[in-house]
Design a protein around this motif. Structure first.
Motif, PDB file in Angstrom:
ATOM      1  N   THR A 291       0.834  -1.201   0.000  1.00 32.77           N
ATOM      2  CA  THR A 291       0.000   0.000   0.000  1.00 32.77           C
ATOM      3  C   THR A 291       0.871   1.254   0.000  1.00 32.77           C
ATOM      4  O   THR A 291       2.101   1.185   0.147  1.00 32.77           O
ATOM      5  CB  THR A 291      -0.918   0.012   1.233  1.00 32.77           C
ATOM      6  N   LYS A 292       0.225   2.393  -0.125  1.00 28.25           N
ATOM      7  CA  LYS A 292       0.949   3.660  -0.171  1.00 28.25           C
ATOM      8  C   LYS A 292       1.791   3.888   1.081  1.00 28.25           C
ATOM      9  O   LYS A 292       2.845   4.528   1.020  1.00 28.25           O
ATOM     10  CB  LYS A 292      -0.040   4.814  -0.347  1.00 28.25           C
ATOM     11  N   ARG A 293       1.336   3.362   2.202  1.00 26.42           N
ATOM     12  CA  ARG A 293       2.100   3.580   3.436  1.00 26.42           C
ATOM     13  C   ARG A 293       3.445   2.867   3.421  1.00 26.42           C
ATOM     14  O   ARG A 293       4.308   3.142   4.251  1.00 26.42           O
ATOM     15  CB  ARG A 293       1.288   3.130   4.648  1.00 26.42           C
ATOM     16  N   HIS A 294       3.652   1.980   2.447  1.00 25.67           N
ATOM     17  CA  HIS A 294       4.940   1.293   2.337  1.00 25.67           C
ATOM     18  C   HIS A 294       5.992   2.127   1.597  1.00 25.67           C
ATOM     19  O   HIS A 294       7.132   1.697   1.444  1.00 25.67           O
ATOM     20  CB  HIS A 294       4.768  -0.058   1.637  1.00 25.67           C
ATOM     21  N   GLY A 295       5.618   3.301   1.136  1.00 19.48           N
ATOM     22  CA  GLY A 295       6.584   4.237   0.550  1.00 19.48           C
ATOM     23  C   GLY A 295       7.313   3.700  -0.661  1.00 19.48           C
ATOM     24  O   GLY A 295       6.715   3.459  -1.711  1.00 19.48           O
ATOM     25  N   ASP A 296       8.628   3.509  -0.519  1.00 15.99           N
ATOM     26  CA  ASP A 296       9.458   3.046  -1.637  1.00 15.99           C
ATOM     27  C   ASP A 296       8.972   1.709  -2.177  1.00 15.99           C
ATOM     28  O   ASP A 296       9.014   1.474  -3.399  1.00 15.99           O
ATOM     29  CB  ASP A 296      10.919   2.931  -1.207  1.00 15.99           C
ATOM     30  N   ALA A 297       8.538   0.824  -1.304  1.00 11.50           N
ATOM     31  CA  ALA A 297       8.058  -0.482  -1.747  1.00 11.50           C
ATOM     32  C   ALA A 297       6.813  -0.332  -2.617  1.00 11.50           C
ATOM     33  O   ALA A 297       6.634  -1.059  -3.607  1.00 11.50           O
ATOM     34  CB  ALA A 297       7.767  -1.375  -0.544  1.00 11.50           C
ATOM     35  N   TYR A 298       5.952   0.611  -2.279  1.00 14.20           N
ATOM     36  CA  TYR A 298       4.742   0.842  -3.079  1.00 14.20           C
ATOM     37  C   TYR A 298       5.118   1.341  -4.468  1.00 14.20           C
ATOM     38  O   TYR A 298       4.560   0.873  -5.481  1.00 14.20           O
ATOM     39  CB  TYR A 298       3.839   1.845  -2.366  1.00 14.20           C
ATOM     40  N   ARG A 299       6.048   2.265  -4.534  1.00  6.57           N
ATOM     41  CA  ARG A 299       6.481   2.771  -5.835  1.00  6.57           C
ATOM     42  C   ARG A 299       7.130   1.655  -6.658  1.00  6.57           C
ATOM     43  O   ARG A 299       6.923   1.565  -7.869  1.00  6.57           O
ATOM     44  CB  ARG A 299       7.432   3.951  -5.648  1.00  6.57           C
TER      45      ARG A 299
END
Length: 315
Positions: A291-299
């Motif tokens: 999800t978006k809260r995962h930051g770099d992982a989401y991107r």
């Protein structure tokens, strides 16, 4: 060759490749077959091998092959793919193409004369049987590719070719087959042989353990292939591209570490989240929601594609 005659040869090749009738004679019997193959199958074979090599090289570190053996190479699609995969290497490698069809080798040599890479232009083209009691003992090479060929062989001959490749390779072996259930089964058997011979699987698998994919499912990937006008004519297609599905295994003798996980399905992008189906070391097949809260992982997840390594930590 006129497009109509090429189309007829293509129809026969399609039936042969789909049926995968094993035998002790080459599928590419004459110049017409070989010309049809070059128009119909060579671009897709090249694209599949190149994609597999890209994933392998990403895990192989600084390792570079000085010698390459293209087993059952036909017109040399894998030889072109290896040259492209290591185009930035400081020293050019040498390639040798082995095949049992002289017509394929002759056309391959002609096509290679115009290549931009010295390893393709100067490749050695050698006729050798691949099945039966007269099958050739393979010469040693740093990298051995066995692409789209073991399906042409009877089971004992398939095992013998992979065993020979495992013995003769000084660095790594790549096996590529069509992305069908039967093609995957052949790749899986080759994978088992390579692991038993002491190799470490670097791609696509993140481990040497048993494959968690269970029938009726099968592990395969896809690469987009641009169609030439001739390609569209002989296949009767209108789209400027097609997607080649393939299964593969790349394994190495040298120390290297596979990816922590591999994306094994098209990612599902939804509002604020991405669903990834992964093959992992610890949990086998599992779905991960990023999800978006995962930051770099989401991107990273939004940019991920089917077949990519997944290296983002769980958190």
């Amino acid at each position: 060759m006129p497009p109509g005659r090429a189309a007829q040869a293509v129809d026969r090749l399609i039936a042969t490749y789909r049926g995968r009738t094993a035998g002790k004679t080459p599928i590419l019997r004459d110049r017409s077959d070989v010309a049809a193959y070059a128009a119909y199958r060579m671009p897709a074979t090249h694209a599949a091998v190149r994609a597999a090599l890209g994933e392998f090289r990403a895990r192989a570190g600084e390792w570079t092959p000085a010698t390459h053996l293209d087993v059952g190479g036909g017109t040399g699609a894998a030889t072109w793919a290896v040259a492209d995969a290591w185009a930035d290497a400081e020293a050019a490698h040498t390639s040798t193409v082995l095949d049992w069809s002289q017509a394929a080798l002759d056309l391959g040599r002609e096509l290679a004369a115009g290549a931009e890479w010295a390893s393709v232009r100067e490749a050695q083209w050698r006729r050798a049987p691949l099945g039966g009691a007269s099958a050739a003992r393979l010469p040693e090479a740093d990298l051995i590719t066995v692409s789209y060929v073991i399906g042409e062989l009877a089971d004992p001959d398939r095992a013998a070719v992979i065993a020979e490749a495992a013995r003769a390779a000084k660095g790594a072996v790549l096996v590529v087959e069509p992305g069908t259930p039967d093609g995957y089964a052949r790749v899986l058997a080759a994978r088992d042989q390579l692991i038993a011979a002491g190799y470490t699987v670097l791609a696509p698998c993140p481990h040497n353990a048993a494959c968690p994919v269970q029938a009726p499912d099968w592990c395969h990937f896809a690469v987009r292939v641009t169609r030439s006008s001739l390609h569209r004519q002989v296949k009767g297609g209108s789209l400027p591209y097609e997607d080649e599905k393939f299964s593969y295994v790349a394994a190495a003798r040298f120390p290297a570490t596979p990816a922590p996980a591999r994306v094994v399905r098209h990612p599902q992008i939804r509002k604020g989240q991405v669903l990834l189906d992964l093959c992992t070391v610890e949990d086998g097949l599992r779905r991960k929601t990023v999800t978006k809260r995962h930051g770099d992982a989401y991107r990273a997840a939004r940019d991920a594609d089917w077949g990519d390594a997944w290296e983002q930590p769980d958190r």
